[in-house]
Design an enzyme around this catalytic site. Structure first.
Site, PDB file in Angstrom:
ATOM      1  N   GLY A 205     -60.479 -34.791  23.171  1.00 34.49           N
ATOM      2  CA  GLY A 205     -60.814 -36.338  23.560  1.00 34.49           C
ATOM      3  C   GLY A 205     -62.209 -36.247  24.165  1.00 34.49           C
ATOM      4  O   GLY A 205     -62.945 -35.465  24.351  1.00 34.49           O
ATOM      5  N   PRO A 207     -65.971 -37.277  25.995  1.00 32.36           N
ATOM      6  CA  PRO A 207     -66.423 -36.737  27.591  1.00 32.36           C
ATOM      7  C   PRO A 207     -65.702 -37.555  28.728  1.00 32.36           C
ATOM      8  O   PRO A 207     -65.806 -38.675  28.576  1.00 32.36           O
ATOM      9  CB  PRO A 207     -67.955 -36.666  27.282  1.00 32.36           C
ATOM     10  CG  PRO A 207     -68.384 -36.795  25.852  1.00 32.36           C
ATOM     11  CD  PRO A 207     -67.132 -37.429  25.452  1.00 32.36           C
ATOM     12  N   THR A 212     -61.141 -31.196  31.711  1.00 39.37           N
ATOM     13  CA  THR A 212     -61.298 -30.010  32.688  1.00 39.37           C
ATOM     14  C   THR A 212     -60.616 -30.257  33.974  1.00 39.37           C
ATOM     15  O   THR A 212     -59.608 -29.362  34.491  1.00 39.37           O
ATOM     16  CB  THR A 212     -62.689 -30.283  33.479  1.00 39.37           C
ATOM     17  OG1 THR A 212     -63.776 -30.032  32.016  1.00 39.37           O
ATOM     18  CG2 THR A 212     -63.072 -28.776  34.109  1.00 39.37           C
ATOM     19  N   GLU A 427     -53.532 -54.876  14.479  1.00 40.92           N
ATOM     20  CA  GLU A 427     -52.483 -53.938  14.710  1.00 40.92           C
ATOM     21  C   GLU A 427     -51.267 -54.636  14.671  1.00 40.92           C
ATOM     22  O   GLU A 427     -50.044 -53.986  14.285  1.00 40.92           O
ATOM     23  CB  GLU A 427     -52.916 -53.070  16.102  1.00 40.92           C
ATOM     24  CG  GLU A 427     -53.958 -52.108  15.898  1.00 40.92           C
ATOM     25  CD  GLU A 427     -54.053 -51.186  14.679  1.00 40.92           C
ATOM     26  OE1 GLU A 427     -52.803 -50.567  14.491  1.00 40.92           O
ATOM     27  OE2 GLU A 427     -55.050 -50.831  14.362  1.00 40.92           O
ATOM     28  N   HIS A 430     -49.491 -55.352  11.372  1.00 40.50           N
ATOM     29  CA  HIS A 430     -48.767 -54.143  10.902  1.00 40.50           C
ATOM     30  C   HIS A 430     -47.292 -54.134  11.623  1.00 40.50           C
ATOM     31  O   HIS A 430     -46.367 -54.064  10.645  1.00 40.50           O
ATOM     32  CB  HIS A 430     -49.640 -52.906  11.164  1.00 40.50           C
ATOM     33  CG  HIS A 430     -50.723 -52.580  10.553  1.00 40.50           C
ATOM     34  ND1 HIS A 430     -50.933 -52.520   8.965  1.00 40.50           N
ATOM     35  CD2 HIS A 430     -52.122 -52.323  10.838  1.00 40.50           C
ATOM     36  CE1 HIS A 430     -52.136 -52.201   8.588  1.00 40.50           C
ATOM     37  NE2 HIS A 430     -52.701 -51.958   9.856  1.00 40.50           N
TER      38      HIS A 430
HETATM   39  P1  ADP Z   1     -63.895 -33.711  30.489  1.00 45.66           P
HETATM   40  O1  ADP Z   1     -63.682 -32.245  30.694  1.00 45.66           O
HETATM   41  O2  ADP Z   1     -62.980 -34.492  29.907  1.00 45.66           O
HETATM   42  O3  ADP Z   1     -65.218 -34.109  30.054  1.00 45.66           O
HETATM   43  P2  ADP Z   1     -63.902 -33.971  33.638  1.00 45.66           P
HETATM   44  O4  ADP Z   1     -62.440 -33.607  33.659  1.00 45.66           O
HETATM   45  O5  ADP Z   1     -64.910 -33.178  33.604  1.00 45.66           O
HETATM   46  O6  ADP Z   1     -63.908 -34.735  31.857  1.00 45.66           O
HETATM   47  O7  ADP Z   1     -64.003 -35.372  34.111  1.00 45.66           O
HETATM   48  C1  ADP Z   1     -64.801 -35.597  35.189  1.00 45.66           C
HETATM   49  C2  ADP Z   1     -64.581 -36.359  36.190  1.00 45.66           C
HETATM   50  O8  ADP Z   1     -64.068 -37.761  36.192  1.00 45.66           O
HETATM   51  C3  ADP Z   1     -63.295 -35.492  37.025  1.00 45.66           C
HETATM   52  O9  ADP Z   1     -63.690 -34.835  37.978  1.00 45.66           O
HETATM   53  C4  ADP Z   1     -62.786 -36.810  37.700  1.00 45.66           C
HETATM   54  O10 ADP Z   1     -63.297 -37.164  39.044  1.00 45.66           O
HETATM   55  C5  ADP Z   1     -62.809 -37.959  36.908  1.00 45.66           C
HETATM   56  N1  ADP Z   1     -61.772 -38.181  36.082  1.00 45.66           N
HETATM   57  C6  ADP Z   1     -61.791 -38.210  34.513  1.00 45.66           C
HETATM   58  N2  ADP Z   1     -60.594 -38.530  34.283  1.00 45.66           N
HETATM   59  C7  ADP Z   1     -59.838 -38.504  35.108  1.00 45.66           C
HETATM   60  C8  ADP Z   1     -58.472 -39.324  35.098  1.00 45.66           C
HETATM   61  N3  ADP Z   1     -57.701 -39.381  34.313  1.00 45.66           N
HETATM   62  N4  ADP Z   1     -57.893 -39.260  36.687  1.00 45.66           N
HETATM   63  C9  ADP Z   1     -58.802 -39.127  37.372  1.00 45.66           C
HETATM   64  N5  ADP Z   1     -59.998 -38.646  37.410  1.00 45.66           N
HETATM   65  C10 ADP Z   1     -60.544 -38.646  36.386  1.00 45.66           C
HETATM   66 ZN    ZN Z   2     -54.591 -51.146   9.929  1.00 46.67          ZN
END
Ligand code: ADP
Ligand code: ZN
Length: 613
Positions: A205, A207, A212, A427, A430
């Protein structure tokens, strides 16, 4: 976030500090405090004084001469290449003694001048590199010293503390990952049945979508240690270091099993090996080591490797083979509901007024990632502090959306409202065509958040029953469904977009197959005119007919698709109120489930309900 366990300062650190103090004292302070006044003179003066026999004692050091005159006054001068010096000193009658400054024993001097500073440097270096790694999430800091030691940071289990509840939205990802959690809780259960757990899962997905965070949550839920390392850390090193790090990482992980190993930016090591001469040897070695380690360890021990990437297409296929990262977990940008949930999760950590309309904030923040939403809440809190307020207000939130959005709209990731509208109609086009042909829920879910794949909209199809044999009519209906997107654009906006290119490809492929392989056209009947050359890789075909026939096939394909397009257009025309209602819902909510779809369809179709009732 404070989930990192603060490591105790290594003993080394205190040693180093003590030594530093001693050395500083010895070399800088002690001479100042205890040595008598010394007058610096030039060499000619020294020679003159020697000649005049005014010198009582002389001490030769490695870079200077210190001498005392008959009155006991101390002088020094630089040492020069002077072969006759000894003879002249002897002639002058001066005493050669070492009474003024004691020469250190060779061992002591070696200790002080070399070993001590070295130990000190290493000690301090290691300390600071540790600091660096903690601060910057790894980096070159430790490269100099802990050679081959991986930078994997250990998050001790009780302090990881992140749970699935901290990750808002992303239900699909959580569902897939909860199986891993269950396995880590109870590996026996799986072992007894003989089920093999996946060794690795790939979180895919853009950034900031919480990859993480999800990995940490898996560790938190399973209550196991969490190692994390970034792919880019592997390749910024000397040749051979990357592979050594991988080995070390897995060794550590094996010792701490069950545990989670998280490799961020895995594409940095796992990019396709392009076979170029003089390519990145280092990366290749690292990748090979990773593959070897993944194949080598026994998944029943409970080491689960999670990796994250936002460029899955660039990964070396070897990484995706069974027994490696064979599970793919999509972690996409959040839809409206997801954004609202994420805002709420982060707003729990700040003081807010009670009446905040999170839905409105989420709406304003269309296209924002989880990280950006977290940022919006933080920015709002900062704003409140700046204004000397105790609580975050709605206005703070809305203001900070603008601040943050200004940042990411530049990155051009957000669809304009008009585009979003077109995609919504496309969408639904479809789906509505499909629904009207089969009278059942045509989709599991439609989302109009730009996807990692580059698609602007995304439709999860469900085939209620698995088909092995498709009738001609079913195939035609499928083609009509493919054209439904474009038909909706034409019907509603009177203009068409590039959004249908994939649909056109699919429709064409299907139509061709009907004619050249399935014998479903009146014109050609049961003659195979195309052969499948590679059944597995994308189903390439080769034409096996005369050029003239090929031309006619093209013509029949064109007609077939045109007929189905007309059919789709008519269906949409007859269902315009439904099309509007459904597209409006999708536009506003960004997501529509199969259930919601059928619900709205039935509500906006009174005549059918009446006819049925
Ligand atoms: P990635 O690893 O996908 O680049 P991270 O996990 O490092 O993203 O996300 C960075 C910060 O953004 C997290 O520490 C959190 O604070 C916030 N965050 C991102 N996605 C979410 C989510 N789905 N729910 C809550 N907080 C999120
Ligand atoms: Zn289409």
């Amino acid at each position: 976030m404070n989930e990192v366990k603060k490591p105790r300062k290594p003993l080394m650190f205190y040693y180093a500090l003590a030594l530093l103090a001693i050395v500083l004292f010895n070399s800088l302070l002690a001479p100042l405090l205890f040595s008598p006044q010394v007058t610096e003179v030039d060499y000619s003066e020294f020679m003159r004084m020697t000649q005049q026999k005014r010198i009582a004692e002389v001490m030769l050091q490695n870079n200077q001469i210190i001498f005392k005159d008959s009155a006991g006054k101390l002088y020094n001068t630089g040492l020069m290449n002077d072969p006759e010096l000894t003879q002249r000193l002897y002639d002058s009658g001066a005493k050669f003694s070492s009474q003024i400054i004691k020469e250190m024993s060779p061992i002591l001097s070696l200790l002080l001048s070399w070993i001590l500073p070295l130990v000190l440097m290493i000690g301090l270096g290691q300390y600071f590199s540790k600091k660096l790694v903690e601060k910057a999430g790894g980096g070159a800091g430790s490269m100099m010293f802990g050679m081959g030691k991986s930078n994997a940071k250990v998050y001790v289990k009780s302090t990881t503390g992140i749970k699935f509840d901290d990750v808002a939205g992303e239900d699909e990802a959580k569902e897939i990952l909860s199986e891993i959690v269950d396995f880590l809780h109870n590996p026996k259960k799986y072992e007894e049945i003989g089920a093999k757990m996946p060794k690795g899962a790939l979180l895919v997905g853009p950034p900031g979508t919480g990859k993480t965070l999800l990995a940490k949550a898996v560790a938190g839920e399973a209550d196991v240690p969490f190692f994390s390392i970034s792919g880019s850390e592997f390749v910024e090193m000397f040749v051979g270091m990357g592979a050594a790090k991988v080995r070390d990482l897995f060794k550590q992980a094996n010792e701490k099993a069950p545990c989670i190993v998280f490799i961020d930016e895995v594409d940095a090591i796992g990019g396709k090996r392009d076979g170029r001469i003089g390519g990145n040897d280092e990366r290749e070695q690292t990748l090979n080591q990773l593959l070897t380690e993944m194949d080598g360890f026994d998944s029943s021990k409970g080491v689960v490797i999670l990796a994250a990437t936002n460029r899955p297409e660039s990964l070396d296929p070897a990484l995706l083979r069974p027994g490696r990262f064979d599970r793919r977990v999509p972690v996409e940008l959040p839809d409206l509901q997801g954004r609202e949930a994420i805002l709420r999760v982060h707003a729990r950590k700040v003081q807010t007024q009670d009446n905040i309309d999170y839905n409105a904030v989420a709406r304003a923040a269309a296209g924002a990632s989880g990280a950006e939403l977290a940022n919006i809440v933080n920015e709002a809190a900062l704003r409140a502090v700046r204004d000397g307020r105790r609580k975050v207000t709605q206005a703070d939130m809305e203001e900070s959306v603008e601040v943050i959005i200004a940042g990411y709209q530049k990155k051009n990731r957000v669809m304009s409202d008009k585009e979003k509208m077109v995609v919504a109609y496309h969408e639904i086009g479809h789906a509505l065509v499909a629904a009207r042909q089969s009278e059942s829920a045509p989709v599991h879910k439609i989302t109009i958040i730009p996807r990692t794949s580059g698609a602007l909209g995304y439709t999860m199809q469900v085939d209620e029953k698995e088909h092995f044999l498709l009738t001609k009519e079913e195939l035609e209906n499928k083609i009509a469904t493919y054209t439904g997107g474009r038909a909706a654009e034409a019907l509603i906006f009177g203009q068409i977009t590039t959004g249908a290119s994939n649909d056109i490809e699919q429709a064409t492929r299907l139509a061709r197959a009907m004619i050249t392989r399935y014998g479903m056209s009146e014109e050609f009947g049961m003659v195979a005119m195309e052969q499948l050359t590679n059944q597995y890789l994308g189903g390439d075909t080769t034409l096996a007919c005369a050029a003239d026939t090929a031309n006619r096939i093209d013509e029949v394909v064109r007609k077939l698709i045109a007929t189905q397009y007309d059919k789709a257009y008519k269906i949409l025309q007859d269902n315009k109120p439904q099309l509007h209602a459904l597209a409006k819902f999708l536009y506003e909510q960004e997501t529509i489930t199969g259930e919601e779809f059928m619900d709205i369809l039935h509500r906006t179709t009174p005549q059918i309900a009446a006819a049925q009732g």
